[in-house]
Design a protein around this motif. Sequence first.
Motif, PDB file in Angstrom:
ATOM      1  N   VAL A  70     -36.466 -18.184 -36.829  1.00 60.10           N
ATOM      2  CA  VAL A  70     -36.757 -19.011 -35.667  1.00 60.10           C
ATOM      3  C   VAL A  70     -35.454 -19.251 -34.918  1.00 60.10           C
ATOM      4  O   VAL A  70     -34.484 -19.762 -35.492  1.00 60.10           O
ATOM      5  N   ARG A  71     -35.448 -18.867 -33.647  1.00 59.83           N
ATOM      6  CA  ARG A  71     -34.281 -19.076 -32.776  1.00 59.83           C
ATOM      7  C   ARG A  71     -34.668 -20.110 -31.735  1.00 59.83           C
ATOM      8  O   ARG A  71     -35.571 -19.879 -30.942  1.00 59.83           O
ATOM      9  N   GLY A  72     -34.024 -21.243 -31.745  1.00 59.68           N
ATOM     10  CA  GLY A  72     -34.312 -22.289 -30.768  1.00 59.68           C
ATOM     11  C   GLY A  72     -33.116 -22.523 -29.869  1.00 59.68           C
ATOM     12  O   GLY A  72     -31.992 -22.655 -30.345  1.00 59.68           O
ATOM     13  N   ASP A  73     -33.361 -22.557 -28.569  1.00 60.34           N
ATOM     14  CA  ASP A  73     -32.297 -22.840 -27.608  1.00 60.34           C
ATOM     15  C   ASP A  73     -31.751 -24.231 -27.887  1.00 60.34           C
ATOM     16  O   ASP A  73     -32.496 -25.151 -28.228  1.00 60.34           O
ATOM     17  N   GLU A  74     -30.448 -24.414 -27.734  1.00 59.78           N
ATOM     18  CA  GLU A  74     -29.854 -25.700 -28.071  1.00 59.78           C
ATOM     19  C   GLU A  74     -30.255 -26.786 -27.068  1.00 59.78           C
ATOM     20  O   GLU A  74     -30.173 -27.963 -27.385  1.00 59.78           O
ATOM     21  N   GLY A  75     -30.774 -26.407 -25.910  1.00 64.63           N
ATOM     22  CA  GLY A  75     -31.197 -27.389 -24.918  1.00 64.63           C
ATOM     23  C   GLY A  75     -32.672 -27.765 -25.014  1.00 64.63           C
ATOM     24  O   GLY A  75     -33.122 -28.652 -24.309  1.00 64.63           O
ATOM     25  N   VAL A  76     -33.421 -27.113 -25.893  1.00 65.84           N
ATOM     26  CA  VAL A  76     -34.852 -27.407 -26.004  1.00 65.84           C
ATOM     27  C   VAL A  76     -35.062 -28.623 -26.899  1.00 65.84           C
ATOM     28  O   VAL A  76     -34.235 -28.909 -27.774  1.00 65.84           O
ATOM     29  N   ALA A  77     -36.154 -29.338 -26.649  1.00 62.79           N
ATOM     30  CA  ALA A  77     -36.460 -30.516 -27.466  1.00 62.79           C
ATOM     31  C   ALA A  77     -36.699 -30.095 -28.914  1.00 62.79           C
ATOM     32  O   ALA A  77     -37.332 -29.075 -29.187  1.00 62.79           O
ATOM     33  N   TYR A  78     -36.186 -30.883 -29.824  1.00 62.93           N
ATOM     34  CA  TYR A  78     -36.305 -30.608 -31.252  1.00 62.93           C
ATOM     35  C   TYR A  78     -37.768 -30.489 -31.663  1.00 62.93           C
ATOM     36  O   TYR A  78     -38.130 -29.656 -32.489  1.00 62.93           O
ATOM     37  N   GLY A  79     -38.611 -31.281 -31.069  1.00 68.53           N
ATOM     38  CA  GLY A  79     -40.028 -31.266 -31.404  1.00 68.53           C
ATOM     39  C   GLY A  79     -40.696 -29.939 -31.073  1.00 68.53           C
ATOM     40  O   GLY A  79     -41.637 -29.525 -31.761  1.00 68.53           O
ATOM     41  N   ARG A  80     -40.227 -29.260 -30.047  1.00 67.99           N
ATOM     42  CA  ARG A  80     -40.825 -27.965 -29.669  1.00 67.99           C
ATOM     43  C   ARG A  80     -40.512 -26.910 -30.730  1.00 67.99           C
ATOM     44  O   ARG A  80     -41.373 -26.109 -31.090  1.00 67.99           O
ATOM     45  N   VAL A  81     -39.295 -26.896 -31.244  1.00 69.90           N
ATOM     46  CA  VAL A  81     -38.929 -25.957 -32.310  1.00 69.90           C
ATOM     47  C   VAL A  81     -39.707 -26.294 -33.572  1.00 69.90           C
ATOM     48  O   VAL A  81     -40.223 -25.404 -34.259  1.00 69.90           O
ATOM     49  N   MET A  82     -39.836 -27.578 -33.879  1.00 69.39           N
ATOM     50  CA  MET A  82     -40.572 -27.985 -35.078  1.00 69.39           C
ATOM     51  C   MET A  82     -42.066 -27.681 -34.939  1.00 69.39           C
ATOM     52  O   MET A  82     -42.733 -27.385 -35.934  1.00 69.39           O
ATOM     53  N   ALA A  83     -42.589 -27.731 -33.720  1.00 67.61           N
ATOM     54  CA  ALA A  83     -43.997 -27.372 -33.517  1.00 67.61           C
ATOM     55  C   ALA A  83     -44.213 -25.895 -33.820  1.00 67.61           C
ATOM     56  O   ALA A  83     -45.220 -25.521 -34.437  1.00 67.61           O
TER      57      ALA A  83
END
Length: 152
Positions: free
Chosen positions: A109-122
């Motif tokens: 899982v690659r999450g942009d550092e500017g995205v909300a944490y909840g979106r990556v966790m979803a």
Amino acid sequence: MGASLQPRGGGPGRRRRQPMSEINVTPMVDVMLVLLVIFMVTAPLLVTGVDVELPRASSPSLDQDNTALTVTVQGDGRVFLNQTEVTLDALAARMDAITGANPEARVYVRGDEGVAYGRVMAAMGSLYDAGYRRVALITRPPSGAGDTGAAQ
């Protein structure tokens, strides 16, 4: 009618042709240069992916797995499976279709550092609910002395 008395194969000013023992490499060099230019132009186009700014972390790196799937969450919240955009609702079904419902498949899982944490966790929760337990987060190594990309 006259007959020639000279030996067959030429007169005093003519020489017999010798077979050429050298290979003309000019056409081969031309073809190789054209191929080189083609590969130089197309090589950067082959490395494609979804552009995200990964956060930095000092965790140890994992072994590379070429068969792993990558779920990317961009800064605007869009979710991609490898390079194809998907919705969170369709993520599990697409994963099952690709892996053959194999819960042992490795997922990064690659999450942009500017995205909300909840979106990556979803996205990770959707993978977990689908039965995928081998999920890892991807980060960049911490900035060091050789890193010139950081703004000062």
